[in-house]
Structures are given as structure tokens and as C-alpha cells.
Design a protein around this motif. Structure first.
Motif, mmCIF file in Angstrom:
data_model
loop_
_atom_site.group_PDB
_atom_site.id
_atom_site.type_symbol
_atom_site.label_atom_id
_atom_site.label_comp_id
_atom_site.label_asym_id
_atom_site.label_seq_id
_atom_site.Cartn_x
_atom_site.Cartn_y
_atom_site.Cartn_z
ATOM 1 N N ASP A 210 -49.611 -61.882 56.508
ATOM 2 C CA ASP A 210 -50.659 -62.289 55.570
ATOM 3 C C ASP A 210 -51.153 -63.708 55.816
ATOM 4 O OD1 ASP A 210 -50.514 -59.836 54.341
ATOM 5 O OD2 ASP A 210 -49.163 -60.501 52.746
ATOM 6 N N GLY A 211 -50.558 -64.402 56.777
ATOM 7 C CA GLY A 211 -50.989 -65.759 57.099
ATOM 8 C C GLY A 211 -50.354 -66.827 56.244
ATOM 9 N N ASP A 212 -49.361 -66.453 55.422
ATOM 10 C CA ASP A 212 -48.697 -67.422 54.538
ATOM 11 C C ASP A 212 -47.422 -67.914 55.228
ATOM 12 O OD1 ASP A 212 -47.564 -68.899 52.523
ATOM 13 O OD2 ASP A 212 -47.753 -67.342 50.974
ATOM 14 N N GLU A 213 -47.579 -68.836 56.160
ATOM 15 C CA GLU A 213 -46.441 -69.324 56.936
ATOM 16 C C GLU A 213 -45.407 -70.068 56.079
ATOM 17 O OE1 GLU A 213 -45.752 -68.581 59.964
ATOM 18 O OE2 GLU A 213 -47.626 -67.812 60.801
ATOM 19 N N PRO A 214 -45.818 -70.928 55.119
ATOM 20 C CA PRO A 214 -44.811 -71.613 54.294
ATOM 21 C C PRO A 214 -43.903 -70.645 53.531
ATOM 22 C CG PRO A 214 -46.922 -72.716 54.079
ATOM 23 C CD PRO A 214 -47.182 -71.440 54.836
ATOM 24 N N SER A 215 -44.472 -69.566 52.996
ATOM 25 C CA SER A 215 -43.648 -68.591 52.282
ATOM 26 C C SER A 215 -42.747 -67.821 53.237
ATOM 27 C CB SER A 215 -44.530 -67.625 51.499
ATOM 28 O OG SER A 215 -45.208 -68.289 50.448
ATOM 29 N N TYR B 66 -45.088 -61.959 54.832
ATOM 30 C CA TYR B 66 -45.804 -63.215 54.554
ATOM 31 C C TYR B 66 -46.488 -63.733 55.818
ATOM 32 C CZ TYR B 66 -44.014 -64.059 49.801
ATOM 33 O OH TYR B 66 -43.747 -63.995 48.462
ATOM 34 N N GLN B 67 -45.807 -63.618 56.967
ATOM 35 C CA GLN B 67 -46.410 -64.083 58.211
ATOM 36 C C GLN B 67 -47.652 -63.254 58.553
ATOM 37 O OE1 GLN B 67 -44.604 -63.342 62.152
ATOM 38 N NE2 GLN B 67 -44.630 -65.564 62.433
ATOM 39 N N THR C 151 -44.970 -72.989 61.661
ATOM 40 C CA THR C 151 -45.009 -71.528 61.667
ATOM 41 C C THR C 151 -43.593 -70.956 61.546
ATOM 42 O OG1 THR C 151 -44.770 -71.266 64.062
ATOM 43 C CG2 THR C 151 -47.005 -71.622 63.192
#
Length: 275
Positions: free
Chosen positions: A259-264, A256-257, A5
């Protein structure tokens, strides 16, 4: 750092750059020799540790051991006068050491760590030190530490961690902004917040400084002079360019966080901190 995360990645980064309690013990051993030399040739009222290590916001590999030395005699019209005198005395005492002026301090670059000596003159309240921008400024280092510690306690230790993160960005990206300015801006931001959200508050701290154009900051304690951000207009312009980029990356990481896009989100943090 392989944390899944963005919040975890940021926490790992903060831990990585947190100095150990003994990291600057070597540098601190020079205090007595510094004080003795300045007391003999310039006169000293008092000398005590200040700065980010004292406040608990120091950065591993980058922060110095900082001391304020309260000098005897009348304060000269120009701070350069006393900065040059202190440099001259410390260079004569530590012949093999590189000693330089980095306003408001004189820096001794010892092999076991840098030591910053901030020449000061006592006032009825606080101390006069060289303003990083120009002239003299009135500062209250003990009261500033109390202020930061109070806001930090309000948020259960998160304020000093956030201040360290902002300083890591400064050092990793070589941004010419005063560390004291960053710390006080961070504390001022969090003083007005009801809770701490890591990526949100990182973004908001950077954004507020960018939106203010790195303008001088009123002392949050109401005691001293305004805090200058940079030592020159050229540095302020250069810092604002890097700060604008940082705000954009922090905003993307936060979005991004959400939106649930942890890698980005982590990718943006890596760009922000040059990791």
C-alpha cells in the motif's frame, strides 16, 4: 536503523546479525581438546564442523560453533546414553566450564563462545544423531549443506539471508524451534519459488510452517530422517502460538508495503523481530 523502506530495514537487520568471519575463532580453538578427550575415552572416527556457521546462516550473539563427532562402537538403544557419556567426559576435561545437554548436542559454554558437540554414529549412508523430539534420526549434514547452497545460488544469496532472518526471529522472540528445521523449511520454500521478494518470502516461510502445524519435515534431499521442529509437544504448542503472532505481523508488514505505507511496514517488522 533509520532506513526509509521496509526492505532496507530488513536488509540492515540481516547485516547487523551476520557474524564476522573471525567471531567464533576463539570457540573453535577448543576443537582439538574436545576431540582428543573423546577419542581417548569413547573412540572417534571423525569430527567436523556443521551447523549454521558452517552453512553461512549463523546469527551474531546467538549461534554456536557446532561439531559432529562420529563415535566408535555400537549405537546404544537410547541417545541419552551417549549424550550423558559425552557430557561426563567433557565436564571432566573442562572442569570450570558449564557443560549441558541440549539435544541433539552437548554444549560447552566457554567464555569465548559456546561449542555444540553432536554425538553421532556412522551408518551406510550418513550419521545417526539424537532426534530433538525422540529417539535417533539419520542425518546427512554435508549433503544438507550442498542442498541449501544450491537453492541459495539459484536466488543469488537470498536464501541464506532469509534463513538468518527467520533465525533472528527465533532467538529474539525465544521460540523453541530447531534452527536446522527453520533452515531446511526456508530452503524448501525458496526451492519452489521463481524469484525472491523479501517481505513476501519472509511472510510465506513463516506461514507455511504455521499452516503445517510445525509438523516434521521430510528431508528435502531424500536421504535422511524427517526433521523434527521441537523437542517436546509442549514446546511445539508454545512455538505455534508465537509463530501465529509472527505470521500476522509479517502479513501486515507485507500489506503495508504494498500500500506504500513504509513506516507502518517497518513498525510491524520491529514488532516481529522485537527491535
Amino acid at each position: 536503523m533509520a532506513t526509509a523502506t521496509a526492505t532496507g530495514w530488513l536488509a540492515d537487520l540481516t547485516d547487523l546479525y551476520t557474524p564476522t568471519p573471525s567471531q567464533f575463532d576463539g570457540a573453535r580453538t577448543h576443537r582439538t581438546a574436545i576431540e582428543s578427550r573423546l577419542a581417548l575415552h569413547l573412540g572417534v572416527h571423525d569430527m567436523f564442523e556443521i551447523g549454521s556457521l558452517r552453512h553461512g546462516t549463523g546469527v551474531w550473539q546467538f549461534s554456536d560453533a557446532d561439531y559432529l563427532v562420529s563415535l566408535s562402537g555400537r549405537r546404544p538403544e537410547s541417545p541419552w546414553t551417549v549424550l550423558n557419556k559425552v557430557k561426563e567426559q567433557l565436564q571432566a576435561r573442562f572442569i570450570g566450564t558449564n557443560v549441558v545437554v541440549r539435544r541433539p548436542a552437548v554444549v560447552c559454554r566457554f567464555e569465548d563462545g559456546d561449542v555444540e558437540v553432536v554425538p553421532a554414529y556412522p551408518s551406510a549412508s550418513g550419521y545417526w544423531i539424537a532426534n530433538p523430539a525422540d529417539g535417533w534420526m539419520l542425518t546427512h549434514p554435508r549433503e544438507h549443506n550442498v542442498y541449501v547452497t544450491r537453492v541459495n545460488a539459484k536466488h543469488e544469496g537470498s536464501v541464506k539471508r532469509l534463513a538468518r532472518q527467520v533465525k533472528v526471529w527465533k532467538y529474539r522472540r525465544n521460540v523453541p524451534i530447531s534452527s536446522c528445521y527453520l533452515e531446511m523449511r526456508t530452503a524448501q520454500h525458496m526451492d519452489g519459488e521463481a524469484s525472491y521478494v523479501p517481505l513476501w518470502d519472509l511472510y510465506l516461510t513463516l506461514k507455511k510452517m504455521r499452516d503445517a502445524g510445525l509438523a516434521s519435515l521430510n528431508d528435502p534431499t531424500g536421504l535422511g530422517s524427517r526433521f523434527g521442529a521441537c523437542s517436546s509437544e509442549a514446546n511445539r504448542v508454545a512455538a505455534l502460538i508465537k509463530l501465529d503472532t509472527a505470521v500476522g505481523r509479517a502479513l501486515k508488514a507485507k500489506d503495508y508495503q504494498i500500500d506504500g505505507d513504509e513506516p507502518s511496514a517497518i513498525a510491524q517488522l520491529k514488532l516481529l523481530f522485537d527491535r
